[in-house]
Design a protein around this motif. Structure first.
Motif, PDB file in Angstrom:
ATOM      1  N   GLY A   1       7.462   1.310  13.774  1.00 35.73           N
ATOM      2  CA  GLY A   1       8.339   1.872  12.762  1.00 35.73           C
ATOM      3  C   GLY A   1       8.045   1.372  11.360  1.00 35.73           C
ATOM      4  N   TRP A   2       7.021   0.524  11.213  1.00 37.50           N
ATOM      5  CA  TRP A   2       6.702   0.011   9.875  1.00 37.50           C
ATOM      6  C   TRP A   2       6.188   1.134   8.992  1.00 37.50           C
ATOM      7  CZ3 TRP A   2       1.505  -2.852   8.875  1.00 37.50           C
ATOM      8  CH2 TRP A   2       0.470  -2.258   9.601  1.00 37.50           C
ATOM      9  N   SER A   3       6.104   0.879   7.691  1.00 38.81           N
ATOM     10  CA  SER A   3       5.760   1.923   6.723  1.00 38.81           C
ATOM     11  C   SER A   3       4.408   1.665   6.076  1.00 38.81           C
ATOM     12  CB  SER A   3       6.827   1.985   5.625  1.00 38.81           C
ATOM     13  OG  SER A   3       6.758   0.809   4.817  1.00 38.81           O
ATOM     14  N   TRP A   4       3.913   2.680   5.368  1.00 37.35           N
ATOM     15  CA  TRP A   4       2.673   2.490   4.617  1.00 37.35           C
ATOM     16  C   TRP A   4       2.873   1.488   3.493  1.00 37.35           C
ATOM     17  CZ3 TRP A   4      -1.919   3.292   6.279  1.00 37.35           C
ATOM     18  CH2 TRP A   4      -2.182   4.314   7.196  1.00 37.35           C
ATOM     19  N   ASP A   5       4.070   1.417   2.943  1.00 40.87           N
ATOM     20  CA  ASP A   5       4.354   0.375   1.948  1.00 40.87           C
ATOM     21  C   ASP A   5       4.195  -1.009   2.581  1.00 40.87           C
ATOM     22  OD1 ASP A   5       4.853   2.204  -0.060  1.00 40.87           O
ATOM     23  OD2 ASP A   5       7.043   2.137   0.161  1.00 40.87           O
ATOM     24  N   ASP A   6       4.678  -1.153   3.818  1.00 39.53           N
ATOM     25  CA  ASP A   6       4.508  -2.417   4.539  1.00 39.53           C
ATOM     26  C   ASP A   6       3.028  -2.724   4.752  1.00 39.53           C
ATOM     27  OD1 ASP A   6       7.297  -2.656   4.806  1.00 39.53           O
ATOM     28  OD2 ASP A   6       7.301  -1.598   6.735  1.00 39.53           O
ATOM     29  N   PHE A   7       2.269  -1.698   5.090  1.00 37.95           N
ATOM     30  CA  PHE A   7       0.843  -1.866   5.357  1.00 37.95           C
ATOM     31  C   PHE A   7       0.114  -2.404   4.129  1.00 37.95           C
ATOM     32  CE2 PHE A   7      -3.470  -0.107   5.063  1.00 37.95           C
ATOM     33  CZ  PHE A   7      -4.031  -0.508   6.265  1.00 37.95           C
ATOM     34  N   PHE A   8       0.306  -1.754   2.987  1.00 36.07           N
ATOM     35  CA  PHE A   8      -0.397  -2.176   1.783  1.00 36.07           C
ATOM     36  C   PHE A   8       0.138  -3.514   1.257  1.00 36.07           C
ATOM     37  CE2 PHE A   8      -1.523   2.396   1.627  1.00 36.07           C
ATOM     38  CZ  PHE A   8      -2.906   2.240   1.610  1.00 36.07           C
ATOM     39  N   ALA A   9       1.424  -3.785   1.484  1.00 38.06           N
ATOM     40  CA  ALA A   9       1.974  -5.093   1.101  1.00 38.06           C
ATOM     41  C   ALA A   9       1.350  -6.200   1.955  1.00 38.06           C
ATOM     42  CB  ALA A   9       3.491  -5.086   1.260  1.00 38.06           C
TER      43      ALA A   9
END
Length: 432
Positions: free
Chosen positions: A176-184
């Protein structure tokens, strides 16, 4: 000459031998004997069969071929198998020379092209499909006719190195993580990873990675079912510029290392060799990586945004060559392959969860912990994952040839994100 004509000329010219790259982890490529597909004088049948995959898939498939021959002594096999690199080129060359294997493993994205070129036999009869979901079956149809049989279903997500994240003190991602989480997470890695290790591959120009990102932004398919170029410019530029920044900061590998990656190769797979921490993966591939470094990896859903980024898809198909001299025997084998509990017990999830729903339900209780982890990703993606679309007829070269060119140019800094977008748009116009 327009690009599509150049590819068509290359295809029809055939007899050009395009090497099929082995995946390098002990995978073996079998060359088809000249007698492949011919009936022996005593009435026995030898079927040529071709597939790609990891060593795990090779060993499981060879085992069930032996199982089938023991039950049907008049049928033997000439197997051809290797990694994915170069597979389509070699297969296309064989087909153009009317020398395609009897049974062919096909990616969902190829079905429309191969069916339209009359290279696949009609499989509308002779194979029991009563326990196969119609939504999965439809991926093997063209103009209402069944030309390919799905072998399983998988979900698209990511795989990561558990110890590598723990070592640098970065929490593992969760479903459920996000692309914002990925790049962070990528930026959090800066300065924490040891020299020579990177967060992930340079996915700036990767077709499937970008497709997941565009799906997540709610912008739909990269190529519509009607054959329309649908790369959203703003989304593409946002994606490629994110990776441009990661490239400059040394968070993704330099271009030459990035280009050297070979999935499932024990020395050249960047995840296995410890050069990267996370990469894209299908739910059924955990076992292949686990066989190279047991217990080292875990799966997580594809990052999301306004919508889910991951998708469900038929893992792959079996088709039968339209030129096969043993199409009926080949059909009997494919029918057994998808409907035999004994075969499923050996194959397990080597090609995703079995497409036969009854067998899949029975098999769940027998799965290893590794396969259960793959099933967990599949179930997590099923909730609201995107529906896979193979796109339109005629787009195979756009996806398999044009995108990789742009990918390499971006990685090596030979083109800008804006120029890359225009190149893809121009290339697409030649196919529409």
């Amino acid at each position: 000459m327009p690009k599509w004509k150049r590819y068509l000329t290359l295809f029809i010219a055939a007899a050009v031998v395009i090497s099929l790259a082995a995946c390098g982890n002990g995978n073996k490529e079998q060359q088809a004997p000249s007698t492949g597909g011919e009936a022996a004088s005593n009435g026995d049948v030898k079927l040529r069969i071709m597939w790609w995959g990891s060593q795990e898939r090779h060993e499981a498939t060879l085992a069930v071929l032996d199982m089938y021959t023991k039950a049907n002594p008049h049928v033997t096999f000439d197997p051809e198998y290797s990694g994915m690199d170069g597979y389509l080129d070699k297969l296309s060359t064989q087909a153009a020379a009317n020398n395609a294997p009897d049974v062919i493993q096909l990616d969902p994205g190829w079905i429309s092209d191969w069916s339209a070129r009359n290279q696949l036999a009609d499989l509308s009869s002779g194979i029991n499909l009563s326990n196969v979901d119609q939504k999965v079956l439809s991926g093997g149809q063209y103009n209402g006719t069944q030309y390919a049989i799905p072998l399983g279903s998988v979900a698209y997500g990511m795989i990561y190195d558990k110890a590598a994240l723990e070592k640098v003190g970065v929490p593992a991602p969760s479903n459920g993580w996000s692309w914002d989480d990925f790049f962070a997470m990528a930026k959090e890695m800066k300065g924490k990873l040891p020299e020579g290790q990177y967060f992930t591959k340079d996915y700036a120009g990767d077709y499937f990675a970008y497709s997941a990102y565009q799906y997540a932004q709610g912008k739909g398919q990269v190529v519509t079912n009607e054959g329309v170029f649908n790369v959203d410019q703003d989304t593409f530029l946002a994606w490629t510029k994110q990776f441009e920044e990661l490239r400059k900061e040394g968070i993704v590998p330099p271009a030459d290392l990035n280009a050297s990656d070979k999935e499932f190769d024990p020395t050249m797979d960047l995840l296995v060799s410890g050069k990267i921490v996370i990469r894209l993966s299908f739910s059924n591939n955990l076992g292949a990586w686990n066989s190279l470094k047991e217990g080292a990896y875990a799966l997580v859903t594809m990052p999301r945004a306004v919508e889910a980024g991951g998708w469900l898809k038929p893992s792959m198909f079996f088709g039968i060559s339209a030129t096969s001299k043993h199409a009926e025997e080949a059909k009997k084998f494919v029918d057994w392959f998808i409907n035999s509990p004994d075969a499923a017990g050996v194959l397990k999830t080597a090609r995703g969860m079995p497409v036969n729903s009854e067998i899949a339900t029975t098999l769940e209780a027998q799965l290893s912990d590794t396969d259960k982890a793959g099933l967990e990703l599949l179930r997590a993606t099923e909730k609201d994952g995107q529906t896979f679309s193979a796109g339109a007829k005629g787009w195979t070269n756009f996806i398999d040839k044009d995108w990789p060119l742009v990918r390499d140019e971006l990685s090596f800094g030979k083109t800008t994100p804006e120029e890359a977008y225009e190149k893809l748009k121009q290339a697409a116009a030649e196919y529409e």
